[in-house]
Scaffold this active site. Structure first.
Site: not given
Length: 717
Positions: A48, A95, A130, A446
């Site tokens: 984004y 922000l 934040k 194994c």
């Protein structure tokens, strides 16, 4: 529609730029709705941010193409339908983001330039985690909570007052507060609460705590919100009738005094170096916090200077979000566990203190193999500068796209004093059999085979497969069902099914008298089995159809084959730890030498045979199986001059005087290749009653078809 490429150079012509801007606006706008309105993001934070930065760069390069409705000019998304609308008295802005230390340095320099400060003048900031949750604004009048609203598009949010009242950490009444105060903060969900919510099965399963918190707060029924374990951190304010304090730091502490939870890691920092040190410290604490954070927020501490700096259209000039790398996180490795795969591979898994990486809560990560844990690659070359990985270490986890999380690095400075090097197991944790690592292989496996629970179902599927026992009516689905019912644990159980579970099978859904009778008859018909098919059916590593046929032809019968393998297991070469020592021991190992000298059989295959037959549990299972069988010897001779030598033969329908297994073995002895399906390369089809589609296919292709009588004539020739 494909996503735009944000890494491409910026276009030079307006037409190309306009087309890309339109694509980016579509992508970012859709992501805003998915994240803010639907609480179901389809892009990671990193994706984004990358797309939005690309869109902003294009709009700056071609300002005439910037649309008024561009998502770079708004915050969040429009409020969802179903909630009342609240217009914020002061906008709830987003922000500006920073992703590197230089971005933070540029931020500080811009503020100094804007305020015209002298180079050495003090300029304190606050630094706080934040929180990765949902922003909420709480309006109090005369100390009483009167309204709660989400951010929405920054100007208008959703009225979630009734829901906010159900959150225990949000005060309903304030004492000593201004007459009007809007407290802003983040609603979030702790990791433990998130895990319990998803495990409860009461509600939908959420991808991460942020989605869970947002979806819980934005419920039309407040009772649903009440049941969800939501929490709250206050970090700011909107409209105030009187100031809270003179500085950001003191104002936050005033909120704490009013009864709001504030983050204890919030601190005052004096300069750029202190800001970056705070970022590093908080990032290192990230995995221990018990809730998600995705960066550190810096805010200018002096509120008078904040007022001078003011706001851009969508962000304040005095604050910055310094994000953590979206696909990386540090967390504590609590323990290392070994998982045994269906092929016997031992895979180490790191159990981690939960941390969100790339939008997903990660609590497990692959450690690849024992070399990776030890700090080297399969050739012994150091990786991570030779740093090994130990339980208790702080490790860096990365996750790109949807791949399995992996561990990239380890922080030796934070290694516990009592941490010890991890010792990779030499025995299978599921069955106790030897776990060996062949030369050139990076994986330890194994050797328990059929005796290992982790491998049992896969080995049973192989046992009944077409080129092994090929039991009609007993395929993968039936093997899984019989395993779940507890009827089938090893191949020998197939041949005791009629004795032990026939009545239960008849009573099972989907089974009737006829289908049960057919299955039991098919099982009975497979008690006679060619030697090569039996060897192949055991599913021993490296022993495929060709190798099984070679071994059967060389030894001729089961007793001779087992005697050779047992003899090799008792010789010095079998005890050798590596191939070099084993080769040196061959001079004194006649049985091992005989096996290794067979054309098409090498030391690796011999070692696999010896290992399988030398494991007590698997050997016991093989012996129990063989007790139920009539193993047809292999003549060792192929009639190269037979009528069908070199031809490809397909058997279909029911063989009435010879089992299908006998027929296939005889065809192979006559030099023919037996195939399972009819194609243009098929030379001959032997069709019994009920031939069905294979017979029709042969007719369509013009392939010669004979009946069982003609086949018996050829077989006895």
């Amino acid at each position: 529609m494909p996503l735009p490429d944000p890494a491409a150079p910026l276009p030079q012509d307006p037409a190309t730029a306009a087309a890309e801007i339109a694509d980016l606006m579509r992508v970012v706008a859709a992501a805003d709705v998915d994240y803010h309105t639907r609480d179901a993001p389809t892009l990671s934070d990193a994706q984004y941010d990358t797309f939005k930065r690309r869109l902003r760069a294009l709009e700056q390069a071609f300002p005439d193409l910037a649309a008024p409705e561009s998502p770079t000019g708004r915050v969040g998304a429009m409020p969802a339908e179903g909630f009342g609308k609240v217009r914020h008295a002061r906008p709830m802005l987003s922000l500006e983001n920073a992703f590197a230390a230089q971005d933070v340095a540029d931020f500080v320099a811009r503020i100094r330039s804007f305020l015209n400060l002298a180079p050495g003048a003090a300029l304190p900031f606050t630094a706080e985690p934040k929180i990765d949750g949902l922003s909420l604004s709480l309006r109090y009048e005369d100390g009483r909570l009167v309204q709660a609203a989400t951010r929405g598009d920054g100007t208008t949010g959703e009225n979630v007052t009734a829901n906010a009242r159900t959150i225990a950490e949000i005060p309903q009444q304030l004492t000593g507060a201004p007459a009007v105060v809007e407290v802003r903060g983040e609603v979030y969900m702790a990791h433990d609460d998130f895990a319990r919510l998803n495990a409860s099965g009461v509600d939908r399963v959420f991808a991460n705590p942020r989605n869970a918190a947002a979806g819980s707060l934005r419920q039309l029924d407040p009772e649903v919100t009440r049941r969800r374990p939501l929490r709250f951190f206050a970090y700011g304010w909107g409209e105030l009738s009187a100031p809270l304090a003179d500085t950001q730091f003191d104002a936050v502490h005033r909120l704490a005094g009013l009864g709001f939870p504030v983050n204890p890691l919030t601190r005052r920092v004096d300069d750029l170096d202190a800001m970056l040190a705070a970022w590093t410290d908080i990032e290192q604490r990230r995995a221990t916090l018990g809730y998600d954070i995705d960066g550190v927020v810096y805010k200018l501490d002096d509120l008078a200077l904040q007022a001078r700096l003011g706001f851009r259209s969508t962000t304040p000039r005095w604050a910055l979000a310094h994000k953590f790398p979206a696909e990386l996180a540090w967390t504590r490795l609590e323990r290392i566990e070994i998982q045994v795969g269906r092929t016997g591979a031992l895979s180490p898994v790191a159990r981690l203190a939960p941390v969100t990486v790339g939008g997903v809560v990660v609590s497990n990560a692959t450690l690849h193999n024992e070399d990776y844990i030890a700090g080297r690659d399969s050739r012994g070359t150091p990786i991570r500068d030779g740093r090994d990985i130990r339980e208790g270490d702080w490790v860096q986890v990365y996750r790109a796209g949807d791949v399995i999380p992996k561990i990239a690095d380890v922080d030796l400075a934070r290694r516990p004093a009592d941490a010890v090097p991890y010792v990779f197991p030499a025995r299978c944790p599921d069955c106790g059999s030897d776990a060996i690592r062949e030369e050139g292989d990076s994986v330890r496996r194994c050797t328990g085979g059929l005796a290992c629970p982790a491998q049992a179902i896969e080995r049973l599927r192989h046992f009944v497969s077409r080129n092994a026992f090929d039991i009609e009516g007993l395929g993968t689905r039936q093997v899984e069902a019989f395993w779940d019912a507890g009827w089938l644990r090893e191949p020998a159980d197939i041949f005791t099914l009629a004795r032990d579970h026939a009545d239960e099978l008849r009573a099972s859904e989907g089974w009737g008298e006829r289908s049960v009778a057919n299955l039991l008859a098919a099982i009975e018909g497979r008690r006679t089995i060619p030697l090569a098919r039996l060897i192949f059916s055991l599913g021993i590593r490296h022993v495929g159809e060709v190798a099984a046929a070679v071994l059967a032809r060389h030894f001729g019968n089961w007793a001779a084959f087992v005697a050779a393998v047992d003899g090799a297991a008792a010789e010095p070469a079998a005890q050798a730890a590596d191939d070099r020592t084993r080769r040196a021991a061959l001079a004194d190992s006649p049985c091992w030498a005989e096996l290794s000298s067979i054309d098409g059989v090498g030391p690796v295959l011999v070692r696999a045979l010896v290992t399988a037959f030398h494991q007590p549990a698997e050997r016991a299972m093989i012996d129990r199986l063989v007790a139920h069988l009539d193993i047809q010897p292999d003549s060792g001779a192929v009639q190269a001059d037979s009528a069908i030598a070199g031809l490809t033969v397909v058997f279909t329908g029911t063989m009435e005087r010879m089992t299908r297994a006998e027929a296939k073995a005889r065809a192979e002895a006559l030099g023919a290749k037996v195939a399972g399906s009819v194609s243009a390369r098929t030379d001959l089809v032997v069709a019994g009653p009920g031939a069905g589609s294979k017979g029709r296919k042969a007719a369509e292709l013009g392939v010669r078809v004979i009946d069982e009588d003609e086949w018996l004539a050829i077989a006895k020739a």
